[in-house]
Design a protein around this motif. Structure first.
Motif, PDB file in Angstrom:
ATOM      1  N   LEU A 157      15.728  25.457  33.623  1.00 52.84           N
ATOM      2  CA  LEU A 157      14.918  24.425  34.269  1.00 52.84           C
ATOM      3  C   LEU A 157      15.790  23.551  35.162  1.00 52.84           C
ATOM      4  N   LEU A 158      15.235  23.215  36.316  1.00 51.26           N
ATOM      5  CA  LEU A 158      15.958  22.299  37.205  1.00 51.26           C
ATOM      6  C   LEU A 158      16.039  20.933  36.542  1.00 51.26           C
ATOM      7  N   ASP A 159      17.164  20.276  36.741  1.00 54.70           N
ATOM      8  CA  ASP A 159      17.303  18.949  36.165  1.00 54.70           C
ATOM      9  C   ASP A 159      16.603  17.928  37.043  1.00 54.70           C
ATOM     10  N   ILE A 160      15.396  17.615  36.643  1.00 51.63           N
ATOM     11  CA  ILE A 160      14.623  16.643  37.415  1.00 51.63           C
ATOM     12  C   ILE A 160      14.034  15.629  36.455  1.00 51.63           C
ATOM     13  N   GLN A 161      14.188  14.368  36.794  1.00 45.63           N
ATOM     14  CA  GLN A 161      13.567  13.328  35.989  1.00 45.63           C
ATOM     15  C   GLN A 161      12.552  12.618  36.854  1.00 45.63           C
ATOM     16  N   GLN A 165       0.231   3.636  42.763  1.00 48.21           N
ATOM     17  CA  GLN A 165       1.032   4.026  41.616  1.00 48.21           C
ATOM     18  C   GLN A 165       2.212   4.819  42.151  1.00 48.21           C
ATOM     19  N   GLU A 166       3.378   4.457  41.674  1.00 51.56           N
ATOM     20  CA  GLU A 166       4.569   5.055  42.261  1.00 51.56           C
ATOM     21  C   GLU A 166       5.195   6.037  41.296  1.00 51.56           C
ATOM     22  N   VAL A 167       5.557   7.204  41.790  1.00 55.98           N
ATOM     23  CA  VAL A 167       6.338   8.121  40.976  1.00 55.98           C
ATOM     24  C   VAL A 167       7.716   8.253  41.614  1.00 55.98           C
ATOM     25  N   LYS A 168       8.743   8.101  40.784  1.00 53.14           N
ATOM     26  CA  LYS A 168      10.116   8.232  41.266  1.00 53.14           C
ATOM     27  C   LYS A 168      10.639   9.545  40.747  1.00 53.14           C
ATOM     28  N   ILE A 169      11.192  10.324  41.641  1.00 53.35           N
ATOM     29  CA  ILE A 169      11.726  11.617  41.229  1.00 53.35           C
ATOM     30  C   ILE A 169      13.220  11.607  41.496  1.00 53.35           C
ATOM     31  N   ILE A 170      14.010  11.958  40.508  1.00 56.28           N
ATOM     32  CA  ILE A 170      15.430  12.131  40.784  1.00 56.28           C
ATOM     33  C   ILE A 170      15.843  13.530  40.356  1.00 56.28           C
ATOM     34  N   SER A 171      16.753  14.072  41.103  1.00 59.21           N
ATOM     35  CA  SER A 171      17.121  15.454  40.884  1.00 59.21           C
ATOM     36  C   SER A 171      18.637  15.583  40.931  1.00 59.21           C
ATOM     37  N   ALA A 172      19.140  16.547  40.181  1.00 55.52           N
ATOM     38  CA  ALA A 172      20.586  16.765  40.193  1.00 55.52           C
ATOM     39  C   ALA A 172      21.001  17.580  41.402  1.00 55.52           C
ATOM     40  N   VAL A 173      20.075  18.333  41.967  1.00 55.45           N
ATOM     41  CA  VAL A 173      20.392  19.112  43.168  1.00 55.45           C
ATOM     42  C   VAL A 173      19.625  18.512  44.342  1.00 55.45           C
TER      43      VAL A 173
END
Lengths: 715, 717
Positions: free
Chosen positions: B377-381, B393-401
């Motif tokens: 799985l991709l590392d995504i929070q 409504q806000e969604v924050k996405i952070i990714s390792a790549v």
């Protein structure tokens, strides 16, 4: 991404608003640069930091000591400057209003010429063009370009497909003479050489800026936020942004781009951002000029609030890092960061493969939902769909995996945005997916497809990426059953070429989307007859080639006929081609538009006279009313009532004038479109001759001559 | 900005969680400090920097993800000890990397944060704070919501330990002896706290960083626990970590944020409540998980930071980075050259290795005996916030790549906004009749974090179900897989503000909804999660919590147990929606439930009286904004407005025109809509006949702010 910032070398405030795009820098006394800009509807401001004495019509501004104001009675649409007068090095100011152009000598306070431009003024450039010895003033209108010499005498005229958004003079084919590059609203960059279009570069949006960056390269910017660089007709790179570019300039081996929101960035040879700065408000213009009088030009950025910033072309600190044996510099640090970035990306990829092989090693365990067979492959095909009036892009996998979603990325072919996506409902998931495409223009399109493949309950999907090219005439599908071919098509263009039929076949195969390639029945076949159906409006297109070299293209669409002729001419490398045409619909329209144009012209003068008369009456009545206030209030009221009545009439008149003006502009545009299409039915010198003859016929108001030209060209 | 610090990259590690990097204190014979960092792969490593080159002091084998790293507080005999938490385990290491302690605690969830205090160990996990002394569990305190961070203090007589704990419902509490001692509510929603080193041992005063990006202090003085916001959030991301940085000019609070910003604030150690001064800002482009100051690379203090994707870099004074000072130290130059070439070689070797593996992988795609491609799985929070003032409504996405694109799908129409750096493109719908949303977001190169804002366009159809949004995240490089994120936008997105349960005592006009039937607490929690944003309390025997509306300020109090649920609200529309949601859930689950409402007869008029002042204020504000818009469209020149001699605008208008743009948003239309709905829902729920005529009169009266007319209509029945 790391991008360093730059400090400006000078900064000043004009204390005036500046209309974006209508800014120029000129040397009115031949030595000192003056920033000249439109500050609102009809006001022009001239900034003269070097104390050049300005008098006459130009008035000193109250808001800023070094700024002078020049008021016109008409809206200012475009500004340009150049030393157009032979033997005089001073720059003359060229002011474009909606319907006229004025050349003004700021230094001497004298008008040089004044010229009506019935087709409107959008862009003005001053420069050398072709074989003309003197600098020309070239004006881009709503559907035409016109060149004037310093006396205001027309030198040449030509029609273009849409509103002219940007122009530069540029030696495109490196023959030592400048060509004119025209960026149009219809998404083409056109190259005009010797009053004849030699090249068309199809872009994906209205071309709003063009800029020469070297002898062989030029930069362009589109209204959809794309900027890029062309070299000899080949695009080197392009990037897309959310903002629109206001101006592009070449600055110390970098492309400086000024965006509408006030951001300025410098991009290196591949389009990567090297440096960037942000102005405090939206940008109005960016130019190269030696504004500090130091002998080298600076990049001068103007914001819409009147802030002016100057950036040097060459960054001073670069020279510091010349020696090799030295303390590591900031650039070196960036290199380390960059290397670590690379390493990180590689490590992630490696991890992915490792995890993958470890999971394949023990595949007895139940399959995780993100897994899929490694030999999954994606197949893509494009087929014409005459029921849905579109092309169907078919995406399918070769096993039980499903196409969860697919995105098509392409520019200029979708109604909204740059993507088209399909995401089937979860109970309609299949391993095959159809995406309808409807390219609105006949240009070759690259479509980039991203498909996500997996299973319905997957949390992760594999990405498959494929790029497909749609040929220029992909929206025309071949008719196999001859049943609907009975009725002949009235409209057609015919011409004669000396080419083998095989070459025509290759051209057909390359430019049309065909299930099977067109092949000749046997070697001896000398003629060809082929029918197509347009998927957009279901009308027919027939192409006939007879043994004697006669080509007949039958279609009711004159634009399509022109596109076909041009495409074939380029493929067969024809420099000149004369043709005869018969397009009754276009001829009918030509007559109608011509009558409107001449009619509107007459009413316009009448209306203008009426308005002037009433305006004069009002100016007389108003003081009278004011005087009356002193002795007779009743009389005053009456007079004011009259003023109101007159004012209303004046307003009404104004509305009518505007309506007729709009009508005139559309008619003229339609007319020019037909003339352009007529020119496109011919190639080379014949095409040029059509334009020249048309211009004459329009000026003479000779409708029949125009129709004749449309039919047989200029003979 | 006073300090000029430049970035120096040291090394890489795996994905890091917040607060998993610590700088070891300096030893006597060496002033350069070492640091420890723990990552998601479970590797804890201790590094020192010599000539910018990282030297590994020790490194553990991969294992369970390390979620928190702590050093023993300076007091006590184990100042040199390193503690690392992973899962429910805590391991202690010496400076040399020897494990001297390993305990498996009884906590049920992953330890998210911990605090070592003498021989005491405080663990935060899920909703519990567990206190260990001498490795023996002393007590375990259960909070109302997730525990975010905790610090320990001693009581003045030095016997007991007080814990200051941050909870996700925006509360800060003090626990003493396993029971609640004090509590306070902090609107900024603190996420991390840190104790200034200059503090006396008995004082309780900490700095916090908030979810809204603000910074403040929490202090306990004269038996009152209170807080003070020192620096407003001003559009920066939420704080992910706080640390300290000391140099010659004083003590600085270092703040690392979700949006990649790192800031230094100079603190007045004499008066901690004084506004700190911003000294330095740096943007690194991805979420910062730890930030601390110390003498790492040189004798001079520098700032050390880690990011989510596992970058470890220093920020040191620029003159030490790009030496404009003539340097006699050629050693550094040589070291740098070797470091660079070493790194280049390593990258080249990796490139080759990756190319091999890639080949192998691609060969598989052509083989007849297919293997299985199962990428990790991709590392995504990601994180979805409750609705803010404009219903976004806000969604924050952070990714390792680095990210390439997002594809967003929703069955209903949504309004979308995204980062200014990304290109949002709405696709035409698949079928003309179906109101779907298909959109793509194309990211700039190197994007690792992104926010998306969305709101439902028409609430009518989505009332009962909530809205489900699918986001496919496509990375820019390998692995070529897209991860699917499923979001659920609740039906009552505005109830994101946590309130103490005492809000019930507020003098208001309460409507009540009573549900009884054969449902369990877990089921009720699941149903409520359809309607309310954020996390709900875990099912227990008796659950009670309160929330409030972010715009209207109305409250919702939920109390439920097995078989019975009571909801109270001073917003009748909320009750109406909840009723629909719950009855719909009951029908779906085939559970028989009795639902009854208790609505006061004079609800509308009383509730309107309660918001009357707010309504009037918003009306005035709205009017001002409209006037300002009109003045602006006149396109007046700045100078001519300020001109004293020729007055263009009257005084009032000039005042309006000069007002700042910042508060140029009003909720006036939301308020109109709310009052209208109150009336409609009141008619519906109290079975009154609704007059069509009334509603149009009401609407017009609301628009014109005719308070008397409104009151008349609302009190009609």
């Amino acid at each position: 991404m790391q991008a360093s910032t730059v400090q400006p070398v000078f900064k000043l405030e004009l204390n005036h608003k500046v209309t974006p795009g209508i800014v120029t820098i000129a040397k009115y006394d031949g030595i000192h640069s003056c920033l000249t800009a439109s500050a609102g509807y009809d006001k022009i401001i001239i900034h003269h930091p070097h104390g050049a004495v300005i008098s006459g019509r130009v008035q000193r501004s109250q808001a800023h000591g070094e700024v002078s104001e020049l008021n016109l009675s008409q809206a200012v649409i475009a500004l340009a400057a150049g030393a157009i007068k032979p033997d005089i090095a001073r720059d003359m100011l060229l002011i474009g209003s909606p319907n006229q152009i004025l050349a003004y000598d700021v230094h001497d306070n004298s008008d040089i010429f004044f010229k009506e431009a019935s087709d409107g003024v959008n862009v003005i450039v001053v420069g050398h063009f072709g074989k003309y010895n003197e600098k020309l003033v070239i004006i881009g209108g709503n559907s035409s370009v016109m060149a004037l010499n310093w006396q205001g005498v027309e030198q040449f005229w030509n029609v273009v497909g849409g509103k002219v958004c940007s122009m530069i003079t540029f030696d495109f084919d490196k023959d030592g003479e400048n060509e004119l590059l025209i960026g149009c609203e219809d998404s083409y960059i056109k190259v005009l050489k010797n009053n004849q279009f030699v090249m068309e570069l199809a872009e994906t949006g209205p071309v709003i800026c063009l800029s020469q960056i070297s002898d062989v390269r030029f930069a362009y910017g589109l209204a959809n936020g794309t900027i890029g660089i062309y070299e000899e007709g080949i695009r080197l790179w392009r990037v897309k942004s959310k903002q629109n570019s206001v101006s592009l300039q070449w600055s110390s081996e970098n492309l400086a781009s000024c965006w509408a929101n006030g951001r300025i960035d410098w991009r290196d040879g591949t389009g990567r951002v090297v440096r960037r700065v942000q102005m405090r408000s939206n940008a109005a213009a960016m130019m190269l000029a030696d504004y500090r009088c130091v002998g080298a030009p600076d990049l001068i950025c103007v914001s819409d609030k009147g802030e002016v910033l100057g950036y040097p072309l060459i960054q001073e600190n670069v020279s510091l890092n010349a020696t090799s044996k030295r303390f590591p510099s900031e650039e070196d640090r960036l290199a380390i960061t960059e290397l670590l970035n690379k390493k990180q990306a590689l490590l992630v990829e490696l991890q992915h493969y490792e995890a993958n092989s470890s999971s394949t090693a023990n595949d007895d365990i139940e399959r995780p939902s993100t897994a899929m067979p490694t030999n999954t492959r994606l197949q893509v095909a494009i087929a014409a769909d005459s029921e849905e009036n579109c092309l169907q892009l078919v995406i399918s996998t070769n096993n039980d995996t499903l196409v969860r979603t697919a995105m098509v990325l392409a520019e200029g072919i979708f109604e909204s945005g740059e993507t088209l996506a399909r995401h089937p409902h979860s109970n309609q998931l299949k391993s095959i997916l159809y995406i309808p495409l409807k390219p609105p223009r006949d240009v070759p399109v690259d479509v980039h497809i991203k498909a996500l493949v997996g299973y319905p309950d997957s949390e992760q999907f594999h990405i498959f990426e494929i790029t497909k090219q749609l040929p220029r005439f992909s929206m025309y599908t071949i008719i196999v059953s001859p049943s609907i071919m009975k009725t002949p098509i009235e409209s057609h263009v015919t011409f004669r070429i000396t080419e083998r039929v095989q070459r025509i076949c290759i051209w057909l195969n390359q430019n049309f989307l065909l299930d099977e390639e067109v092949e000749l029945e046997n070697e001896d076949t000398k003629d060809l007859h082929i029918s197509f159906l347009c998927l957009r409006d279901m009308c027919r297109l027939e192409i006939e080639y007879s043994a004697d070299g006669q080509v007949k293209m039958s279609t009711s669409d004159i634009r399509l006929a022109g596109d076909l002729v041009q495409s074939l001419a380029i493929y067969l490398n024809l420099t000149d081609l004369q043709s005869t045409a018969r397009f009754p619909e276009a001829e009918e329209k030509l007559r109608a538009e011509m009558s409107i144009v001449s009619e509107v012209g007459e009413t316009r003068y009448r209306l203008a006279a009426e308005t002037a008369e009433k305006a004069q009456l009002i100016t007389a009545l108003l003081p009278a009313a004011q005087d009356a206030a002193a002795y007779d209030l009743k009389e005053m009221l009456n007079r004011y009532k009259e003023v109101i009545l007159l004012n209303e009439e004046l307003l009404l008149n104004c509305h009518i004038r505007r309506a007729t003006q709009e009508q005139a502009v559309t008619s003229l545009k339609n007319l020019h479109t037909i003339l352009q299409q007529a020119a496109r039915l011919r190639v080379g010198k014949y095409s040029k001759a059509v334009v020249t003859a048309c211009r004459k016929a329009v000026n003479d108001n000779n409708v029949e001559a125009l129709v004749k030209i449309l039919q047989v060209g200029d003979t | 900005m006073d300090y000029d610090l430049a970035r120096i990259d040291y090394t890489l590690c795996g994905i890091t969680y917040p607060d998993s990097l610590k700088i070891l204190p300096a030893t006597e014979h060496k002033s350069q400090q070492k640091f420890v960092v723990g990552d998601k792969n479970g590797v804890l490593q201790c590094l020192s920097i010599k000539d910018e080159e990282p030297l590994v002091q020790f490194k553990t084998l991969p294992g369970k993800s390390i979620t928190s790293v702590q050093l023993a507080s300076s007091s006590g005999n184990n100042a040199e000890k390193i503690f690392a938490a992973s899962g429910n385990e805590v391991k202690g290491y010496t400076r040399k990397g020897k494990v001297f302690l390993s305990i498996e605690t009884s906590v049920a969830e992953t330890i998210t944060s911990m605090c070592v205090f003498g021989s005491d160990l405080v663990l935060c996990s899920g909703r519990t704070v567990t206190f260990y002394r001498e490795l023996q569990e002393i007590y375990c305190y259960m909070c109302d919501d997730r525990v975010l961070d905790a610090v320990a203090f001693t009581t003045p007589n030095n016997i007991k330990v007080r814990l200051l704990v941050l909870i996700a419902n925006k509360e800060a509490i003090i626990i003493e002896n396993g029971s609640l001692y004090k509590r306070t509510y902090i609107a900024a929603g603190p996420t991390r706290i840190t104790v200034p080193s200059c503090l006396h041992a008995t004082e309780i005063c900490v700095f916090y960083g908030g979810a809204d990006g603000s910074i403040g202090v929490i202090f306990y003085e004269e038996s009152i626990l209170s807080s003070k916001c020192l620096v407003e959030g001003c559009c920066l991301g939420s704080v992910m970590c706080v640390g300290w940085f000391n140099n010659s000019s004083g003590t600085h609070l270092a703040v690392g944020r979700h949006d990649g910003s790192i800031q230094l604030y100079l603190i007045n150690t004499e008066n901690l409540k004084e506004k700190p001064r911003l000294k330095f800002t740096y943007f690194c482009g991805e979420p910062v998980t730890s930030v601390y100051g110390g003498c790492i690379g040189t004798e001079e203090p520098e700032l050390l930071a880690t990011t989510f994707s596992g970058r470890i870099f220093g920020l040191r004074s620029r003159r030490l980075v790009s030496g404009n000072v003539p340097t006699s130290n050629t050693k550094t130059v040589d070291a740098f050259v070797t470091r660079r070439s070493k790194l280049e070689n390593e990258v080249a070797r990796l490139e080759k290795q990756v190319a091999n593996e890639r080949d192998k992988y691609q060969r598989n795609t052509r083989s007849i005996y297919p293997g299985i491609s199962a990428p990790p799985l991709l590392d995504i929070q990601y994180e979805l916030s409750g609705a803010t003032s404009n219903s976004w409504q806000e969604v924050k996405i952070i990714s390792a790549v680095a990210l390439d694109m997002l594809f967003i799908y929703c069955e209903n129409k949504l309004d979308l906004q995204t980062d200014s750096a990304a290109v949002l493109s709405l696709c035409s719908a698949q079928e003309a009749t179906h109101p779907e949303l298909l959109a793509t977001v194309r990211c700039q190169a190197g994007t690792r974090r992104l926010w998306l804002r969305m709101r439902t366009v028409s609430s009518a159809e989505t009332q009962v179900e909530g809205t489900r949004v699918l986001i496919y995240v496509l990375p820019a490089g390998a692995p070529r897989v897209a991860r699917l994120i499923k979001l659920h936008l609740p039906t009552l997105p505005h109830y994101s503000k946590y309130e103490p349960i005492e809000v019930e005592e507020k003098n208001s006009c309460w409507c009540e909804l009573r549900v009884s039937g054969g449902f369990s607490v877990a089921e009720m929690t699941a149903w409520l999660s359809e309607a309310l944003p954020g996390e709900l309390p875990r099912p227990a025997n008796n659950v009670a919590f309160a929330r409030s509306h972010t715009i209207l300020g109305t409250s919702l109090i939920c109390r439920y147990q097995r078989g019975l649920a009571v909801f109270k609200s001073d917003n009748i529309s909320t009750i109406a929606v909840l009723k629909d949601v719950i009855s719909n859930c009951c029908v779906k689950r085939n559970i028989r439930a009795d639902i009854s409402c208790d609505i006061p007869d004079d609800y509308c008029i009383i509730s309107f009286q309660n918001i009357k002042d707010k309504f009037k204020m918003e009306y005035d504000k709205n009017k001002d904004i409209e006037i300002k818009k009109a003045i602006r469209s006149l396109d007046l020149n700045e100078i001519s407005i300020n001109e004293e001699t020729q007055k263009l605008l009257c005084k009032d208008y000039l005042q309006i025109f000069k007002k700042s743009d910042e508060d140029a948003e009003t909720n006036f239309h939301d308020l109109i809509e709310a009052v209208k709905n109150w009336y409609l829902d009141w008619c519906k729920l109290s079975l009154n006949i609704q007059y069509n005529n009334d509603i149009t009169i009401l609407q017009n009266a609301l628009k014109e702010c005719l308070l008397e007319d409104i009151t008349e209509i609302l009190s009609k029945h």
